[in-house]
Design a protein around this motif. Structure first.
Motif, mmCIF file in Angstrom:
data_model
loop_
_atom_site.group_PDB
_atom_site.id
_atom_site.type_symbol
_atom_site.label_atom_id
_atom_site.label_comp_id
_atom_site.label_asym_id
_atom_site.label_seq_id
_atom_site.Cartn_x
_atom_site.Cartn_y
_atom_site.Cartn_z
ATOM 1 N N UNK A 191 6.829 3.324 -8.425
ATOM 2 C CA UNK A 191 6.501 4.595 -9.084
ATOM 3 C C UNK A 191 5.603 5.459 -8.194
ATOM 4 N N UNK A 192 4.651 4.821 -7.545
ATOM 5 C CA UNK A 192 3.752 5.546 -6.641
ATOM 6 C C UNK A 192 4.522 6.146 -5.476
ATOM 7 N N UNK A 193 5.404 5.358 -4.884
ATOM 8 C CA UNK A 193 6.154 5.832 -3.719
ATOM 9 C C UNK A 193 7.107 6.966 -4.076
ATOM 10 N N UNK A 194 7.707 6.889 -5.247
ATOM 11 C CA UNK A 194 8.644 7.940 -5.647
ATOM 12 C C UNK A 194 7.938 9.257 -5.926
ATOM 13 N N UNK A 195 6.756 9.206 -6.529
ATOM 14 C CA UNK A 195 6.040 10.458 -6.777
ATOM 15 C C UNK A 195 5.546 11.061 -5.457
ATOM 16 N N UNK A 196 5.163 10.207 -4.522
ATOM 17 C CA UNK A 196 4.747 10.706 -3.201
ATOM 18 C C UNK A 196 5.944 11.284 -2.441
ATOM 19 N N UNK A 197 7.109 10.656 -2.588
ATOM 20 C CA UNK A 197 8.327 11.185 -1.961
ATOM 21 C C UNK A 197 8.650 12.570 -2.504
ATOM 22 N N UNK A 198 8.470 12.759 -3.822
ATOM 23 C CA UNK A 198 8.711 14.071 -4.424
ATOM 24 C C UNK A 198 7.812 15.142 -3.842
ATOM 25 N N UNK A 199 6.551 14.779 -3.604
ATOM 26 C CA UNK A 199 5.597 15.722 -3.001
ATOM 27 C C UNK A 199 5.998 16.054 -1.570
ATOM 28 N N UNK A 200 6.382 15.040 -0.808
ATOM 29 C CA UNK A 200 6.813 15.260 0.574
ATOM 30 C C UNK A 200 8.030 16.175 0.632
ATOM 31 N N UNK A 212 12.157 5.376 3.839
ATOM 32 C CA UNK A 212 11.020 4.548 3.502
ATOM 33 C C UNK A 212 11.381 3.563 2.395
ATOM 34 N N UNK A 213 11.133 2.293 2.661
ATOM 35 C CA UNK A 213 11.393 1.273 1.649
ATOM 36 C C UNK A 213 10.101 0.486 1.434
ATOM 37 N N UNK A 214 9.329 0.917 0.430
ATOM 38 C CA UNK A 214 8.088 0.240 0.128
ATOM 39 C C UNK A 214 8.314 -0.964 -0.763
ATOM 40 N N UNK A 215 7.238 -1.666 -1.068
ATOM 41 C CA UNK A 215 7.332 -2.839 -1.931
ATOM 42 C C UNK A 215 7.680 -2.447 -3.358
ATOM 43 N N UNK A 216 8.362 -3.348 -4.060
ATOM 44 C CA UNK A 216 8.782 -3.078 -5.441
ATOM 45 C C UNK A 216 7.576 -2.833 -6.340
ATOM 46 N N UNK A 257 0.811 -1.222 0.000
ATOM 47 C CA UNK A 257 0.000 0.000 0.000
ATOM 48 C C UNK A 257 0.844 1.272 0.000
ATOM 49 N N UNK A 258 0.800 2.063 -1.074
ATOM 50 C CA UNK A 258 1.610 3.278 -1.111
ATOM 51 C C UNK A 258 1.111 4.380 -0.180
ATOM 52 N N UNK A 259 -0.144 4.303 0.272
ATOM 53 C CA UNK A 259 -0.618 5.331 1.211
ATOM 54 C C UNK A 259 0.146 5.276 2.531
ATOM 55 N N UNK A 260 0.790 4.135 2.826
ATOM 56 C CA UNK A 260 1.622 4.024 4.029
ATOM 57 C C UNK A 260 2.785 5.011 3.955
ATOM 58 N N UNK A 261 3.230 5.324 2.747
ATOM 59 C CA UNK A 261 4.323 6.284 2.572
ATOM 60 C C UNK A 261 3.960 7.626 3.200
ATOM 61 N N UNK A 262 2.758 8.096 2.952
ATOM 62 C CA UNK A 262 2.307 9.378 3.514
ATOM 63 C C UNK A 262 2.036 9.240 5.009
#
Length: 422
Positions: free
Chosen positions: A159-168, A151-155, A131-136
């Motif tokens: 793409x979802x995690x990296x775009x969320x990281x950019x926003x953060x 943060x090390x999300x699932x492979x 779940x990429x929402x865990x990143x936020x």
């Protein structure tokens, strides 16, 4: 294939940058941290098309790999999920910041005042699946408490995690906070996790969130302290003094509301004094709800809808519409069973006897022990923490759902007036 040396150097560089960011975060005010989180919420709302475009890359790859519908649902960043992420940020903003609070202030005979102040843990590595929402969620809780997080999300969600990281990181930059306070490991190579878990000089705590296999791997590999729970084998003990009308909806809720989560009910223990009446009733009710009940010999004798349990079924985390049912002689036997087969997650007694309730609470070791309530309440939001980063079934340093306070430590602060030690 990723160059191993280069990958290791990348992880070391990121960990060192996180450590520097954690030092810079220590004195940051609650107002500034909340401002950064508020900006994250705005950027999530404004960047929905970009977020969902990157998320679609993960969904497409997931379909090609044959991920299950349930996994794809968890992976999808729909408008509803983004709304939920924004709501989660607003809830974290509304929470009291524990950092800097001083408690237990005591006056010593020599005039010194000694207290304990809440401080950030430092650098947290979060390893999680799907779940990429865990990143936020994780970033928000760590930022609110002044921690830096790797943060090390699932492979499958890269793409979802990296775009969320950019926003953060954009939000941090715009509000004057160190962008390295939140970093997403940018590669899917599993070796990155191995390297991450060796950075004991720069990372203070690892929190794995996912299946038992992931958590055991992290625990066995890490040189860094790990807060974990391997599984949630949760039980309800129906005491001889239980109100059986109350008991049934509590058991049904515990098993059927979300059977695949760690606080779902996996075993029912029934006092022999009420077994003749209650076993047929609860087994039929559960069976009608689509639950497979695997029982002891006595359970099967009392209700032929129950299947004979195998020895390996006791203590199993089914994570589906299956549970075990056992008739026990008394509370002592119930407690022995829980001690042997439980996972220190959530244990419940259903009883109207005050003494029995207190005895159960005292004798059972679990991160949450409840009286007359569903196991599903062992959750940070439900227990008043506002949000959680995970549930710990270890006792160092947190036990149970981990909210803001559990992402801090307490240091001693001493106020003197020129005292010297004799």
């Amino acid at each position: 294939m990723t160059d191993t040396k280069s990958l290791n150097e990348t992880i070391i560089t990121m960990a060192k940058a996180a450590q520097q960011a954690s030092v810079a975060m220590m004195p940051v005010s609650s107002k500034q941290k909340d401002g950064a989180l508020r900006r994250v919420a705005q950027l999530l709302d404004q960047n929905r098309p970009i977020i969902q475009s990157e998320n679609e890359k993960d969904l497409l790859a997931g379909r090609e790999k044959g991920l299950s519908k349930a996994m794809l649902d968890r992976l999808a960043l729909t408008d509803k999920v983004i709304d939920s992420m924004i709501q989660g940020l607003q809830e974290v903003i509304a929470l009291q910041d524990p950092v800097g609070s001083v408690d237990s202030l005591k006056l010593r005979p020599n005039g010194l005042q000694v207290g304990r102040m809440r401080v950030p843990l430092g650098v947290i590595a979060m390893i999680y699946e799907s779940r990429p929402n865990v990143t936020i969620d994780a970033a928000a809780l760590c930022l609110k408490t002044g921690n830096a997080v790797l943060l090390r999300g699932g492979s499958e969600a890269i793409h979802s995690n990296l775009v969320l990281a950019g926003i953060l990181q954009q939000a941090l930059q715009e509000t004057g906070l160190p962008t390295d306070a939140v970093q997403v490991i940018p590669v899917t190579d599993r070796q990155a996790v191995n390297f991450l878990l060796q950075q004991e000089e720069t990372i203070d705590l690892v929190i794995p969130r996912g299946g038992e296999g992931l958590i055991r791997f992290v625990s066995e590999t890490s040189r860094i302290p790990v807060l974990k729970h391997y599984k949630g084998v949760c039980h309800i003990f129906v005491d001889e003094y239980a109100d059986l009308d109350k008991a049934t909806p509590v058991i049904v809720n515990g098993k059927t509301s979300r059977p695949g989560v760690c606080n779902a009910l996996e075993g029912v223990l029934i006092h022999e004094a009420v077994a003749d009446k209650y076993v047929p009733e609860i087994v039929k009710t559960l069976t009608d709800k689509g639950v497979t009940v695997k029982g002891c010999q006595k359970t099967v004798e009392l209700c032929n809808l129950a299947e004979q349990a195998l020895e390996t079924d006791w203590g199993t985390e089914f994570l589906e519409l299956t549970l075990v049912c056992r008739v026990v002689k008394d509370m002592e036997e119930a407690c022995r069973y829980i001690h042997k087969h439980g996972s220190k997650h959530t244990e419940v007694i259903l009883t109207e006897n005050y003494s029995n309730a207190n005895a159960f609470i005292s004798h059972v070791d679990a991160s949450a022990v409840m009286v007359n309530a569903s196991t599903r309440f062992n959750d940070g939001g439900q227990l008043g923490l506002g949000a959680e980063i995970g549930i710990s079934t270890t006792k160092l340093h947190a036990y149970g759902p981990m909210g803001l306070e559990e992402l801090t430590a307490r240091k001693f602060v001493v106020y003197g007036n020129g005292q010297v030690r004799n």
